[in-house]
Structures are given as C-alpha cells and as structure tokens.
Design a protein around this motif. Structure first.
Motif, short mmCIF file in Angstrom:
data_model
loop_
_atom_site.label_atom_id
_atom_site.label_comp_id
_atom_site.label_asym_id
_atom_site.label_seq_id
_atom_site.Cartn_x
_atom_site.Cartn_y
_atom_site.Cartn_z
N CYS A 108 0.82 -1.20 0.00
CA CYS A 108 0.00 0.00 0.00
C CYS A 108 0.86 1.26 0.00
O CYS A 108 0.64 2.19 0.78
N ASN A 155 -0.69 -8.77 1.67
CA ASN A 155 -1.69 -7.96 0.96
C ASN A 155 -1.00 -6.92 0.11
O ASN A 155 -0.34 -6.02 0.64
N GLU A 156 -1.09 -7.04 -1.21
CA GLU A 156 -0.64 -6.02 -2.15
C GLU A 156 0.81 -5.60 -1.96
O GLU A 156 1.15 -4.41 -2.05
N PRO A 173 -0.67 -5.14 -6.13
CA PRO A 173 -1.80 -4.22 -6.09
C PRO A 173 -2.50 -3.96 -7.42
O PRO A 173 -3.43 -3.17 -7.47
N HIS A 226 -5.93 -8.24 -6.81
CA HIS A 226 -6.66 -7.02 -6.47
C HIS A 226 -6.58 -6.05 -7.64
O HIS A 226 -5.51 -5.88 -8.22
#
Length: 829
Positions: free
Chosen positions: A327, A383-384, A417, A442
């Motif tokens: 992120c 996550n990402e 991402p 994603h």
C-alpha cells in the motif's frame, strides 16, 4: 452451514422474494416474429461447464471509512478509553469527542487500568464529561434498551450520575451508580423515551474519580451477541448470503512498524494489524493508529470476526502480515526473530480458530464464549506487496510452517496491487513455480476496463494456482459502475474453475468519514443503504447456481477509431518543471511548440496546483496538490508525436504527461514515478475512472531532467524515456456492453440466464435454449436505471424489480431494457 443447506437457503430466499415482489406479467415475443433481433444467445444445456462452489462469492471487510468503530461495531461512544492521539490523526487529542464540565485531566501513569489501556480520565469532584458519539451524535430509538458501562476508581465512596440527552431534553431517565475503591466495572441500563440522532452521554461525579472504558451499547445487536454488531449493517451483509468473510483488510494488514508495543518503542501505535491485540477482555485490548487516518479500538477483533462469519453461514478467511509492507510502503523485515514470531502467531491463530478448548489458544476462544472450533480452512498471507521476491521468500516460510502442522489449511498468496505489470508478472511467475494453491488478485479500474476484460480468466492455466479475487470494483458508486461490474462477473462465473473466490471492494462507508470509494454499503448513525454495486452483488450472490451451462452470445459491432485528443501536463504531490513541449503530426507538421520563453497562454488550467512560467519553464510548485492537469491542443488530434522535457523539483512522486486528452475525465497519461515514486505506468481515464494499461517498477530522481517522447499511431502507442524505448501498448479491446452467462441450480433444475445490457438502448435478443424442455413461465429479476443514478439514504433508483414471464419455450425473444441487469430463472421439466 452445509453446502446443501446453503443451496436451499439461496433457493428459498430467491423464489420467496420474487413471488412477494412480482409486479407485472410479461409475455415474450416468439423467436420468428418481427424484425431481426439485436443479439442472440445460444445455450447448450447438455454441455459440460465449470462447477461453482457455494463459497465463490463473499465479502471483504476492512476498517476503512469508519467501517468498524462508529460502524459495524455497535459501540455508540467515540474514544471511549481516551486513547486518541496525534499518532492517529494530527487533529486528535485524548479528549477528542468529549466535552468537560468542571475539571478533568487525561492521565497516563502507573495508576492506569492495565498496560494496554494506557490513558484514563481523572474527573474532579462535581465535574462531568460528555461524549458526542459519531456523525451527528448518539443514535437512540424510542423503546429500545441501551447498556451503559464504565470502569471507575475512587478513593472514597461517591456517585456517578449518567444521563442521555439531546438539545431538546432528556432521552431516558438518568441513572445513578454508586462507586467505591479500586478499578471496577459498573453498569446501568437506559430505555429510550424517544428517538434522536443527536444524543449526548454525560457522566458526572459527586467526588473525585478516575474513569475509563465509558461505553453505551444497544441491547439489540445482531443475533443478540454481546460486544456485538450494529444490527441493520450486519443484516444487510447477511442478506448477501456470503460464502466467506475476508478480514481484517486490506492495507491494515501489512502497514506500520510490525514491532511489539513496549516502553522501549514508546508504545508506538502505527503497527501492522496483529490478531493477538484484538482478543480477550475488551478493556485489555490495545487501541492503534489506523492506516486510514483515525483510531481503531479493536473492540471488533478476531473473535468477533470469526463469530460474525459463523452467524452469517460464511467461511472465515483471515489475512495475516507477511513482514513485507504494501500500500505504498516498500519495506521488508530483515529480523529473523521477528519473522519467526509472526509465523508462530499465525500457527497460534489457527489454534485459536480450530484448536480444542484444552489447547493454549483454544482455551482463550472458549473463555470468550465459543468452546467449539470455528472451522477455519483458508488463510491469506500478505496484501498487495510491491516487493514480490521479498514477499514470496517470506510467504514460503509461512506456508511451510502451516502445512507442517495444519496440512488441511489452504495458504493463499497474492500478486500485488494491480491487474498487470512487472510486480504482477513476477508474483505470478513465483506463485506458479512455487506450486501455490491460490493467489489473491486485487484491482480497481474504470467501468470501461471491466467491459473490456470479461475474458480475463479465459486464458489462465487450468492446471495452475486458483484465483481468489479478493478486491475488485470500478471506481465509483453510480449505476454505470454496477453495470460494468455485473458484465465482468459473468466472466468470473464462466471461469469458476479458475476463480474460486471473489469479493467486491470495501464493504462499508460511513458517509461522514470517507477515505475511499466505491463501497458496497453506506451508512450514517441512523440508517444504511446499499449502493448500486450492492444490488448487483446481491443479485449474483443469491442466484449463483451450481454449474455453468455452456452458452454463446453475439457481440456489438466495434465502432472505435484511432486514439484522438490533446496533450497535458500534471503532477501528484510533487513540484515539477516542464519545458520544450512539441507536438508533431505523423507527416512532420508542427501542431504545438512551446519553450515557455513567453507566457503559458496555450495551456488551459483545469486542475489544482500552482502553475507559473519561471526561467523558461512551466513550473508547478504545490507539493500537496494531487492532480494539477493543464492541457493544450485540439481534442481531434490523432497520429502524432509528443515530446516533453521534465524535471522533478521536490515532493513524493514524479511526472504525469497526458495524451489523447478529450476532457478532464477522459485521457491517457504516462505516470512516471507514481505510487510514492516506486513505479511508472500508463493509465487510461474513462469518465473519471482509471485503469492501468502497462506498468513497471522504477523511480524518478529529483533535480534530473528527463526527455519524454510519446508516439501515437492509430490505437498503438510507443513510449520513450531519454531516447530509449520504455514500452508500448495497443488499446484495441472493445468495451463490449452485452454480456451473459447461464448457470444451473442442481436442486431445482432451473436454468438461470443472466444478461447485462450496459448501453442506453434496449437489446432485443433471440434466446435458444438448445432444445431444453422448460416451463412456460420464468421468474424475472431486473435492475435498471439511468447510467448515472446513485443510491442514497432517501432515494434508491437502483433496486430489483421482479415479474413473471409467460409463454417461455426452448426458443423465444426477450427485450432487455437499456442499462439493465436481468436474471431469468427458467424451470426445466
């Protein structure tokens, strides 16, 4: 809930709702009558299609947009433990959302309630403190009960007087609580005498007292669970019949310091989300700075997530940090002891979910009220992450440890991402080579991208890793976004053998605290409503079917021409200077030449920022402004070469050079040094929403001048950086507005014909069911609205309309409305 039970639930809810809401009876036109149809759909009911798991569609919860505190978590008091800090938000203080009458001081010393609950309030004799809740205030409803609690300490006996009022007056009878001695929990119950959205909770003390964990909870929570969930929000989620619940994020998972709370670290608060902080007695859970710019109390923690998944009949799917940030943050821990501890935390999490009540962490679960295991089967790691090799090296260690102790748990990797680019390609290569079971993808793109990419998973390796589409949405909440998402979802279902799990964008948004959109469910302190995307998701999720029935449809003629448009310059949180701008047609004719030796009269300023001509350059100096687009030229330009010299002066990112500019919402730009100066990409903006066409890792140096050249020929674009070819693309995929998929409900034998007509005209369609023997009646559910329609608290133009279609046969013609999603449930005999 078993697969059979879930199928029966879907059937029961779908048919009952249809029967109750039937508004009209429709009669189809025979296939041979009238003019030629606009489209054809041909179904092969005997063909073999992909099996669809009951868990295919789920929901993704992240504490963003105040989704937890002030949202799904039913607590009505904001900052109940006086822990707000400038570390959470620059405007915060320990008394944020509180008003003091008399004398009061927030104290952080050895007299605190416990080590994780650092602050408490020292309230003077005869003084009071009042909480304003969330949004406009504390919401209470006439006749409903509300449970008050507080932890208090006094040196001598005293009385706390607790009142609930708004500007008009009393909302419930005041309560008096006798307090004495060391820290203890005191409770009282209110019954609201009238309804108000603007309540205030006041605690007044007759003597000096220390207060902490001041709480007001509605008695009527979802499923009447203690420390429970706001009922209307939970019920809207449950109505989706989700197959899984992914939690707790999102960017919450892998951002922050990754370290432990400690005196040595200054009890720093921007940590990655760590599940052990969120279980046990609520008053002993830590609070933390939320990645999205506010405080999170962890009152809604891992136990509550597991319990909610169970309550809605869904599979729990937690995500743990992999010790590589994402992120926009690009760090990987090099501390082997820290990595080992996080891997052990993941093993402990599985024990918390599935272990017997006699195990270490199973005992914690049982002590919280759930002696039986939760039945965890899947867990996500990371996550990402933008560092795919660093991430995968750590992922392999997590997976090895989990598989060694819990071989039946599916460990899910991810691909970064974006939907494409260097990070995506590298991550997928590593996942394939590493024989990963499932990869979390994603992407958030424009409606046009979703209309163009219905076939995305048609070419995926059927023998490779399965896909968990953990986050996706088009970039707004209008009906045109829902239409594009629905069109894309027909491709997900067609490829259900590849895409085994899918969940839409962030689930919840408090309308007064929005950091991100689109979102499925919107709310304030008094009401909630589903977005257009929610209605699409609900229609698909409650009418899934058990297998795909092969089918084909005709397409819409492609009328796209060459890329046309003017040119532009922009910045994002960066100061930059531009010079020597030249646009030349393919035949060598000069269309634009500007060396900024004079003024900037050729340029139109349509965005923010501060532009001026200085020292023969066009300079943008505002380092906070996020899209400072200026444009020049003719929107009809085509087949041209653009040259720009650019120099970064200061700030977070690099340059944005636009081409094919039709207006401020429709253009292409080459984003050099974007995403906190970590990568470069070409993005296409369509009606304000963006999608990525090509992406690479890379950064831009401050003070260095770069020569940027863009060659546009037809729909082909080639990009050059300092004379070297950087990349290129051909934007020739049609945005097909007519999409369909057919599935079969195994229990009823229903064929479910799902059709999306994402264009402003009706689509008269000849449907051939391949000789299937069918009932003469079908259940029809239609979503249709103006393309720009948006659901709000007081107006929901996007809502399902149900009807009965009579005269159905194996061949018939049906006219699908403009801008519509239509499901035909046709019973086979």
């Amino acid at each position: 809930m078993s697969r059979t039970a879930r199928s029966r639930t879907r059937l029961r809810l779908g048919l009952t709702a249809t029967a109750l809401l039937t508004a009209t009876t429709l009669v189809p036109v025979p296939a041979h009558a009238g003019d030629a149809p606009d489209y054809t759909i041909t179904v092969d009911p005997q063909g073999e299609g992909a099996e669809i798991a009951d868990t295919m569609y789920g929901v993704f919860f992240e504490d963003i947009n105040r989704a937890a505190d002030g949202g799904l978590y039913a607590e009505l008091v904001q900052n109940r433990s006086f822990e707000y800090s400038t570390a959470d938000n620059a405007s915060y203080a320990p008394l944020t959302s509180w008003t003091v009458g008399g004398t009061a001081e927030v104290v952080n010393d050895d007299g605190r309630l416990n080590e994780r609950n650092r602050n408490y309030l020292a309230l003077g004799a005869g003084s009071s403190v009042t909480n304003s809740g969330y949004n406009t205030g504390i919401r209470v409803e006439e006749g409903e009960r509300y449970d008050f609690s507080v932890w208090a300490r006094t040196r001598s006996a005293g009385t706390l007087t607790v009142t609930l009022k708004d500007a008009v007056g009393e909302l419930a009878k005041a309560r008096r609580v006798a307090v004495k001695g060391d820290w203890a929990k005191y409770t009282a119950t209110f019954t609201a005498s009238r309804t108000s959205n603007r309540g205030r909770l006041t605690v007044a003390s007759s003597g000096t007292a220390a207060l902490d964990m001041v709480s007001l909870f509605p008695r009527d929570t979802y499923k009447n669970q203690p420390n429970g969930l706001r009922k209307d929000l939970a019920e809207r989620i449950a109505a989706l019949e989700p197959g899984f619940v992914r939690f707790p994020g999102g960017c919450l998972v892998n951002t922050g310091s990754m370290e432990d709370y400690s005196e040595a670290s200054g009890w720093q608060r921007r940590r990655s989300y760590q599940w052990k902080d969120t279980v046990g007695p609520v008053e002993e859970r830590a609070t933390n700075a939320n990645f999205w710019g506010y405080n999170q109390s962890y009152g809604l923690g891992y136990y509550e997530y597991f319990r909610f998944a169970e309550d809605v009949g869904a599979m729990p799917l937690p995500v743990v940090p992999a010790l590589v940030t994402g992120c926009g943050q690009n760090r990987a821990t090099e501390d082997p002891a820290l990595l080992k501890r996080h891997i052990q935390d993941t093993l402990d999490l599985i024990e918390f979910a599935n272990g017997p009540a006699t195990s270490t962490w199973g005992r914690v679960r049982a002590g919280m009220g759930h002696p039986e295991p939760f039945g965890l089967t899947h867990i996500g790691v990371g996550n990402e992450e933008n560092l795919p090799r660093e991430f995968f090296a750590r992922f392999q260690q997590f997976r090895a440890a989990v598989e060694a102790k819990y071989p039946d748990i599916t460990v899910i990797s991810n691909s970064g991402p974006d939907d494409s680019g260097t990070t995506f390609d590298t991550a997928w290569q590593l996942n394939r080579e590493g024989d990963v079971d499932m990869v979390d993808e994603h992407y958030y793109n424009s409606p046009q991208w979703f209309l163009q990419n219905n076939d995305r998973y048609d070419s995926y390796d059927r023998n490779g890793p399965k896909v968990f589409l953990g986050e996706y949405a088009s970039q707004d909440n209008a009906w045109k976004n829902g239409l594009a998402e629905a069109a894309f979802m027909t491709g997900l279902e067609r490829n259900a053998d590849i895409v085994e799990l899918a969940s839409y964008a962030p689930l919840l948004a408090n309308e007064d605290y929005v950091q991100w959109r689109p979102d499925m469910i919107w709310f304030n302190n008094r009401a909630s409503w589903g977005s257009a995307g929610y209605e699409v998701q609900k229609l698909f999720m409650t009418n899934v079917g058990d297998r795909v029935v092969p089918s084909e449809a005709s397409t819409t003629p492609d009328v796209s021409g060459p890329i046309t448009g003017a040119v532009g310059l922009s910045t994002w949180a960066t100061s930059a200077a531009y010079d020597d701008v030249r646009v030349t047609s393919a035949d060598g004719t000069s269309l634009l030449s500007d060396d900024f030796s004079g003024d900037a009269s050729k340029w139109t300023h349509s965005g923010g920022g501060s532009w001026s001509v200085q020292d023969g350059q066009y300079l943008q100096t505002d380092e906070a402004a996020e899209n400072t687009l200026v444009t020049a030229g003719d929107p009809a330009w085509k087949d041209y070469d653009l040259h720009v010299r650019a120099t970064k002066k200061a700030g977070k990112e690099g340059f944005l050079v636009a081409f094919g500019v039709k207006d401020t919402g429709n253009y292409y730009w080459w984003n050099l040094g974007g995403w906190n100066n970590t990568r470069s990409a070409v993005e296409q903006a369509s009606d304000g929403g963006k999608s990525t066409l090509i992406s690479r890792a890379g950064s831009i140096e401050t003070g260095r001048s770069y020569d940027i050249d863009i060659k546009v020929r037809g729909r082909q674009v080639t990009l050059y950086l300092d004379g070297q070819e950087w990349g290129g693309f051909t934007d020739d995929k049609p945005a097909e507005p007519f999409r369909q998929v057919v599935t079969e409900d195994a229990r009823t034998g229903d064929l479910i014909v799902k059709v999306v007509n994402a264009q402003p005209s009706e689509a008269r369609t000849a449907i051939d069911l391949g000789g299937a023997r069918v009932s003469s009646r079908a259940r029809v559910t239609t979503l249709a609205a103006d393309a720009d329609a948006v659901n709000t608290e007081t107006d929901t133009p996007v809502a399902p309309v149900t009807s009965t279609l009579r005269g159905v046969s194996d061949k018939f013609t049906y006219t699908f409305p403009a801008n519509s999603v239509t499901f035909l449930r046709i019973r086979q005999r």
